[in-house]
Design a protein around this motif. Structure first.
Motif, mmCIF file in Angstrom:
data_model
loop_
_atom_site.group_PDB
_atom_site.id
_atom_site.type_symbol
_atom_site.label_atom_id
_atom_site.label_comp_id
_atom_site.label_asym_id
_atom_site.label_seq_id
_atom_site.Cartn_x
_atom_site.Cartn_y
_atom_site.Cartn_z
ATOM 1 N N UNK A 17 75.596 -113.523 11.537
ATOM 2 C CA UNK A 17 76.525 -112.440 11.234
ATOM 3 C C UNK A 17 75.817 -111.096 11.330
ATOM 4 N N UNK A 18 76.463 -110.164 11.973
ATOM 5 C CA UNK A 18 75.919 -108.822 12.098
ATOM 6 C C UNK A 18 74.979 -108.627 13.258
ATOM 7 N N UNK A 19 74.762 -109.667 14.046
ATOM 8 C CA UNK A 19 73.866 -109.566 15.197
ATOM 9 C C UNK A 19 74.701 -109.598 16.477
ATOM 10 N N UNK A 20 74.546 -108.615 17.348
ATOM 11 C CA UNK A 20 75.342 -108.607 18.576
ATOM 12 C C UNK A 20 74.933 -109.727 19.514
ATOM 13 N N UNK A 21 75.838 -110.063 20.424
ATOM 14 C CA UNK A 21 75.505 -111.056 21.443
ATOM 15 C C UNK A 21 74.436 -110.484 22.351
ATOM 16 N N UNK A 39 55.299 -113.737 15.150
ATOM 17 C CA UNK A 39 55.306 -114.756 16.186
ATOM 18 C C UNK A 39 56.646 -115.424 16.390
ATOM 19 N N UNK A 40 57.668 -115.020 15.658
ATOM 20 C CA UNK A 40 58.982 -115.641 15.797
ATOM 21 C C UNK A 40 59.613 -115.281 17.142
ATOM 22 N N UNK A 41 60.053 -116.288 17.879
ATOM 23 C CA UNK A 41 60.767 -116.071 19.131
ATOM 24 C C UNK A 41 62.240 -115.880 18.797
ATOM 25 N N UNK A 42 62.768 -114.703 19.060
ATOM 26 C CA UNK A 42 64.148 -114.373 18.691
ATOM 27 C C UNK A 42 65.147 -114.953 19.680
ATOM 28 N N UNK A 284 68.254 -107.522 16.150
ATOM 29 C CA UNK A 284 68.293 -108.913 15.702
ATOM 30 C C UNK A 284 67.115 -109.319 14.835
ATOM 31 N N UNK A 285 65.971 -108.640 14.960
ATOM 32 C CA UNK A 285 64.755 -109.078 14.276
ATOM 33 C C UNK A 285 64.969 -109.121 12.765
ATOM 34 N N UNK A 286 64.683 -110.268 12.175
ATOM 35 C CA UNK A 286 64.872 -110.471 10.750
ATOM 36 C C UNK A 286 66.259 -110.945 10.374
ATOM 37 N N UNK A 287 67.161 -111.024 11.357
ATOM 38 C CA UNK A 287 68.535 -111.432 11.079
ATOM 39 C C UNK A 287 68.912 -112.741 11.771
#
Length: 374
Positions: A17-21, A39-42, A284-287
């Motif tokens: 939720x809250x993250x665009x496509x 190091x998280x791959x989003x 998107x980072x963190x979401x």
């Protein structure tokens, strides 16, 4: 490597939720966007597809050779240093008989992607053969298992392959080195020209300015300087097409993006697609739930971070492995593959004794941050 989702063909993303496509118009054969520190791959698209890397291979070259040569060391170029450079190579303009500092040569590598500078530095490192062997060994240490080096400069050669995932590992490792960060973030510099008679310092009157060919760093008519950009490396050959790995910082987030082989034949397309992915990544980072991770080097990985381990307890552990690639090196499509999460903790400050200290994050100290001019 990095989680089962990354071994599945096609686009991998888990929106929230809250993250665009994801942005429209992405045509690259392979791409990845990741948080450089955690190091998280989003999100990723065919992240392990083995493709020709072009001059982005120079990131591995620099990460391997930079620590071996003091920046102030000087070298007088002899004909053997420039032997074997591929036809049509990008060149910075090194001259036989001239003397250059290691710093000059690295600026030639990063700003002008000079294959002549790579060959001279390789000669100083013990020769092309030794340098290629060193690079392949370092790739293995970084767990960049999609990579096979044939030429240190990235010039097209049969069997020379890497992946968006591996190129991102190279950038992440290189950015731990202050000199690497400085060189890859430099927009323009003065390069020594032809030496005058008796001038052993390589500082004749014909020095000239060189500018970084990374368009997100230096800008172009149809690509503005990207807010927060700090490197890393671009490449382009007839066989590889355009490739690019970049790092940028915004609002406390540091992201890495790699884009390989855009199919849209537009001017600066690789930078336009990279900018779209960075814009999305900062939103998107963190979401979003990560679809994988950038693994640490072998010497830094705790047992829980090794392939098949599942420190988070999420689906995809208990020995789950990524599907084997097809004959073209592309991941095989497979349904129902669980997500291997559990960021294993970034890599790591190097202790004086030579052992790695495992931390949750891999911060990028004094990262050179670039902002739009004016």
């Amino acid at each position: 490597m990095g989680g089962a989702r990354l071994g599945v063909a096609g686009t991998q993303v888990q929106l929230a939720a809250g993250v665009p496509v994801l942005p429209k118009g992405l045509t690259a054969r392979s791409w990845i966007v990741a948080d450089a520190e955690s190091g998280e791959v989003l999100a990723a698209h065919d992240a392990h597809w083995r493709l020709a890397p072009a001059s982005t291979m120079k990131m591995l070259f620099a990460d391997t050779v930079l620590p071996t040569l003091p920046s102030a060391e000087r070298h007088k170029v002899v004909p053997a240093d420039l032997a074997g450079i591929g036809d049509g190579s990008s060149m910075v303009g090194i001259k036989e008989g001239a003397t250059y500092s290691v710093r000059d040569l690295w600026l030639g590598v990063f700003l002008r992607s000079g294959n002549d500078a790579v060959h001279v530095l390789s000669s100083m490192n013990g020769g092309l053969g030794k340098t290629v062997a060193d690079m392949n060994a370092h790739a293995q240490d970084l767990q960049a298992l999609d990579t096979h080096v044939v030429t240190p400069d990235g010039y097209d050669a049969p069997g020379q392959l890497s992946s968006a995932y591996d190129l991102t590992l190279f950038a992440r490792s290189g950015l731990q080195k202050k000199d690497f960060r400085t060189y890859c973030s430099t927009v323009r510099a003065t390069f020594p020209g032809e030496t005058e008679k008796g001038d052993e310092g390589g500082k004749g009157g014909d020095s000239f300015e060189i500018q970084n060919t990374n368009r997100l760093l230096a800008g172009d008519t149809d690509v503005p300087v990207y807010q927060g950009i700090a490197g890393v490396k671009n490449g382009n050959t007839t066989n590889a097409g355009a490739t690019f790995t970049g790092v940028a910082e915004r609002d406390g987030h540091v992201l890495l993006v790699t884009v390989m082989h855009p199919q849209e034949d537009e001017h600066n397309e690789v930078y336009k697609e990279a900018a779209k992915l960075l814009d999305w990544g900062f939103t998107a980072d963190g979401k979003v739930t990560p679809v994988g991770e950038l693994v640490p080097p072998k010497g830094a990985a705790p047992a829980s971070a090794q392939p098949g381990a599942n420190p988070s307890g999420q689906a995809g552990g208990d020995g789950a492995r990524s599907p084997q690639p097809d004959a073209a090196g592309r991941p095989v499509r497979s349904g129902g593959v669980g997500i291997a999460l559990g960021v294993a903790g970034g890599v790591l400050a190097l202790l004086a004794a030579g052992a790695y200290l495992v931390n949750r994050r891999w911060p990028l100290p004094d990262l050179m941050r670039r902002r739009p001019r004016g």
